[in-house]
Design a protein around this motif. Structure first.
Motif, short mmCIF file in Angstrom:
data_model
loop_
_atom_site.label_atom_id
_atom_site.label_comp_id
_atom_site.label_asym_id
_atom_site.label_seq_id
_atom_site.Cartn_x
_atom_site.Cartn_y
_atom_site.Cartn_z
N SER A 15 11.86 -131.07 -58.50
CA SER A 15 10.75 -131.72 -59.21
C SER A 15 9.42 -131.01 -58.96
CB SER A 15 10.64 -133.19 -58.78
OG SER A 15 10.16 -133.25 -57.45
N ARG A 16 9.36 -130.17 -57.93
CA ARG A 16 8.12 -129.47 -57.60
C ARG A 16 8.06 -128.07 -58.22
NH1 ARG A 16 5.84 -131.54 -52.45
NH2 ARG A 16 7.03 -133.39 -51.92
N LEU A 17 9.17 -127.65 -58.85
CA LEU A 17 9.24 -126.26 -59.33
C LEU A 17 9.01 -126.15 -60.83
CD1 LEU A 17 12.37 -125.08 -57.30
CD2 LEU A 17 9.97 -124.83 -56.68
N GLN A 18 8.38 -125.05 -61.21
CA GLN A 18 8.10 -124.77 -62.61
C GLN A 18 8.42 -123.30 -62.88
OE1 GLN A 18 4.09 -124.67 -64.89
NE2 GLN A 18 4.35 -126.75 -64.21
N GLY A 19 9.13 -123.05 -63.94
CA GLY A 19 9.46 -121.66 -64.27
C GLY A 19 10.60 -121.62 -65.26
N SER A 20 11.24 -120.47 -65.37
CA SER A 20 12.38 -120.35 -66.29
C SER A 20 13.48 -121.29 -65.81
CB SER A 20 12.85 -118.90 -66.31
OG SER A 20 14.22 -118.81 -66.11
N LYS A 21 14.07 -122.03 -66.77
CA LYS A 21 15.09 -123.03 -66.39
C LYS A 21 16.24 -122.37 -65.62
CE LYS A 21 14.30 -126.47 -69.93
NZ LYS A 21 14.63 -126.88 -71.28
N ALA A 75 7.05 -117.95 -60.21
CA ALA A 75 5.87 -117.53 -60.97
C ALA A 75 5.90 -116.03 -61.22
CB ALA A 75 4.60 -117.93 -60.23
N VAL A 76 6.28 -115.25 -60.22
CA VAL A 76 6.37 -113.79 -60.40
C VAL A 76 7.47 -113.46 -61.42
CG1 VAL A 76 7.10 -111.66 -59.29
CG2 VAL A 76 5.42 -113.08 -58.20
N ALA A 77 8.59 -114.16 -61.33
CA ALA A 77 9.70 -113.91 -62.27
C ALA A 77 9.24 -114.23 -63.70
CB ALA A 77 10.91 -114.75 -61.90
N TYR A 78 8.50 -115.33 -63.86
CA TYR A 78 8.02 -115.71 -65.18
C TYR A 78 6.99 -114.70 -65.69
CZ TYR A 78 7.66 -119.09 -68.94
OH TYR A 78 7.76 -119.70 -70.17
N GLY A 79 6.13 -114.26 -64.78
CA GLY A 79 5.13 -113.25 -65.12
C GLY A 79 5.79 -111.95 -65.56
N LEU A 156 0.49 -111.61 -56.46
CA LEU A 156 1.13 -110.86 -57.54
C LEU A 156 1.38 -111.76 -58.75
CD1 LEU A 156 3.73 -108.63 -55.63
CD2 LEU A 156 1.60 -107.90 -56.67
N ALA A 157 1.78 -113.00 -58.48
CA ALA A 157 2.04 -113.95 -59.58
C ALA A 157 0.76 -114.21 -60.36
CB ALA A 157 2.60 -115.25 -59.02
N LYS A 158 -0.34 -114.38 -59.63
CA LYS A 158 -1.63 -114.66 -60.31
C LYS A 158 -2.10 -113.44 -61.08
CE LYS A 158 -2.85 -118.42 -57.33
NZ LYS A 158 -3.27 -118.81 -56.02
N LEU A 159 -1.89 -112.25 -60.51
CA LEU A 159 -2.28 -111.01 -61.21
C LEU A 159 -1.48 -110.83 -62.50
CD1 LEU A 159 -2.73 -108.35 -58.38
CD2 LEU A 159 -4.45 -109.10 -60.03
N ALA A 160 -0.15 -111.05 -62.41
CA ALA A 160 0.71 -110.90 -63.59
C ALA A 160 0.26 -111.87 -64.69
CB ALA A 160 2.17 -111.16 -63.21
N ALA A 161 -0.03 -113.11 -64.29
CA ALA A 161 -0.45 -114.11 -65.27
C ALA A 161 -1.79 -113.72 -65.90
CB ALA A 161 -0.55 -115.48 -64.59
N ALA A 221 1.80 -119.85 -61.96
CA ALA A 221 1.16 -119.13 -60.85
C ALA A 221 0.10 -119.97 -60.15
CB ALA A 221 0.54 -117.84 -61.36
N THR A 222 -0.54 -120.88 -60.90
CA THR A 222 -1.65 -121.62 -60.29
C THR A 222 -1.22 -122.91 -59.60
OG1 THR A 222 -2.13 -122.44 -62.51
CG2 THR A 222 -3.55 -120.68 -61.67
N ILE A 223 0.03 -123.35 -59.80
CA ILE A 223 0.45 -124.55 -59.05
C ILE A 223 0.88 -124.17 -57.63
CG2 ILE A 223 1.06 -125.92 -61.07
CD1 ILE A 223 4.03 -125.53 -60.25
N VAL A 224 0.93 -122.85 -57.36
CA VAL A 224 1.26 -122.40 -56.00
C VAL A 224 0.04 -122.63 -55.12
CG1 VAL A 224 2.02 -120.47 -54.60
CG2 VAL A 224 2.73 -120.61 -56.97
N ALA A 225 0.24 -123.29 -53.98
CA ALA A 225 -0.90 -123.59 -53.10
C ALA A 225 -1.38 -122.33 -52.39
CB ALA A 225 -0.48 -124.62 -52.07
#
Lengths: 225, 112
Positions: A15-21, A75-79, A156-161, A221-225
């Motif tokens: 429930s806390r994760l977001q990304g490719s299913k 997030a990196v994988a999605y980016g 890296l996730a934030k940069l990719a996004a 990428a931004t839901i990562v604390a």
């Protein structure tokens, strides 16, 4: 109940994760496998079923902390996926549109109304935007692989996004500029050919789709604390 | 050993554990604990994102297979991973030699 400890943990994590299913499903499958393996190991050491399951979950780590690390990878994988799309789709889309234009409409210079030189500059800039955005995405992909272990995954996730958002933004701006310039020079050109109008519509659908991908990329990428 | 102290070395530890073999996640964790006599005490959940990071870097590859009726993702080193492990081992030897030269001196300055 012992069984519920693992179920609750995996559900809470999911429930806390977001990304490719597919990526989320893979991570959760691997998590459950690991917890089941750990439970079996603790059972072999003489713990009861409930104790073994509880111990396995405790050893896996606090759900918030683990979710944060998982999310950075998602997030990196999605980016990465978004950048691959940008690197491939943008030049293809542009080439298809230009080829269609040359075939159905012909060079801008051959049109009935005179084409001012500034218009050709705008058209050239728009042509270059797709190529540049695609090139930047490609470079980001290569650098991302080289720097995968050297830099923090969250960064890296934030940069990719950010790169994905900027690339789509630039392409969007280029397309808006060429439409506005065409309307300013001769609004009839926008409706000169029905197949080209359809091709333009498809181009916009693709750009909007890429924009949505880039926005979701940023959200991951931004839901990562 | 404290998890924070281990985190910086996790990639190297995982590469070393996968040297010459293909293992699934929990087998890697067990191997790490076995080799260290239980001293490597990381939250096991941190191993999986680290494995993904190594995969992203091209140092490991993974495949899904069914083992004992359960789907398992197994990992193995790539050629780039072998090279990275070699580099990690050299860097570690150099580091321990230098630190040992200072810390292992038995307080000789205090005696002089």
């Amino acid at each position: 109940m012992g069984t519920d400890v693992i179920d609750r943990y995996v559900t809470d994590l999911g429930s806390r994760l977001q990304g490719s299913k597919k990526h989320v499903r893979d991570l959760l499958t691997e998590t459950r496998d690991s917890l089941e393996d750990a439970t079996e190991a603790h059972l072999d050491r003489g713990l009861s079923e409930d104790e073994a399951r509880t111990r396995a979950v405790e050893e896996f780590g606090p759900v918030k902390e683990i979710a944060n690390e998982y999310q950075a990878e998602l997030a990196v994988a999605y980016g990465t996926r978004t950048l691959v799309w940008l690197a491939i789709v943008l030049p293809l889309m542009h080439m298809a549109w230009e080829y269609g234009r040359m075939l159905l409409v012909g060079p801008w210079q051959d049109l009935g109304t005179p084409t001012p030189s500034w218009y050709l500059v705008v058209a050239k800039a728009n042509d270059m935007t797709s190529g540049a955005a695609s090139g930047v995405a490609l470079v980001a992909l290569v650098l991302g692989r080289i720097l995968a272990r050297k830099y923090d995954t969250k960064l890296l996730a934030k940069l990719a996004a950010s790169i994905a958002i900027l690339a789509v933004g630039a392409v969007l701006l280029g397309n808006v500029a060429i439409i506005a310039a065409t309307a300013h020079v001769d609004v009839a050109r926008l409706m000169q050919s029905l197949p080209m109008s359809i091709a333009s519509l498809i181009t916009w659908i693709v750009i909007i789709r890429l924009g949505l991908l880039a926005r979701r990329c940023l959200s991951c990428a931004t839901i990562v604390a | 050993m404290k998890p924070d102290a281990l985190r910086g070395h996790l990639d190297a530890l995982l590469l070393a554990t996968l040297d010459g073999r293909q293992l699934h996640g929990y087998a890697i964790i067990e191997a790490l604990q076995q080799v260290s006599g239980g001293a490597l005490d990381l939250p096991t959940g941190t191993v999986y994102p680290a494995l993904r990071r190594l995969e992203r870097a091209g140092h490991v590859v993974s495949d899904w297979s069914t083992v004992g009726g359960r789907k398992r993702r197994t990992y193995r080193l790539t050629q780039a991973g072998q090279k990275a492990l070699h580099a990690e081992r050299s860097a570690w030897r150099e580091f321990t030699t230098v630190i040992d030269g200072v810390l292992g001196g038995g307080g000789k300055w205090a005696q002089t």
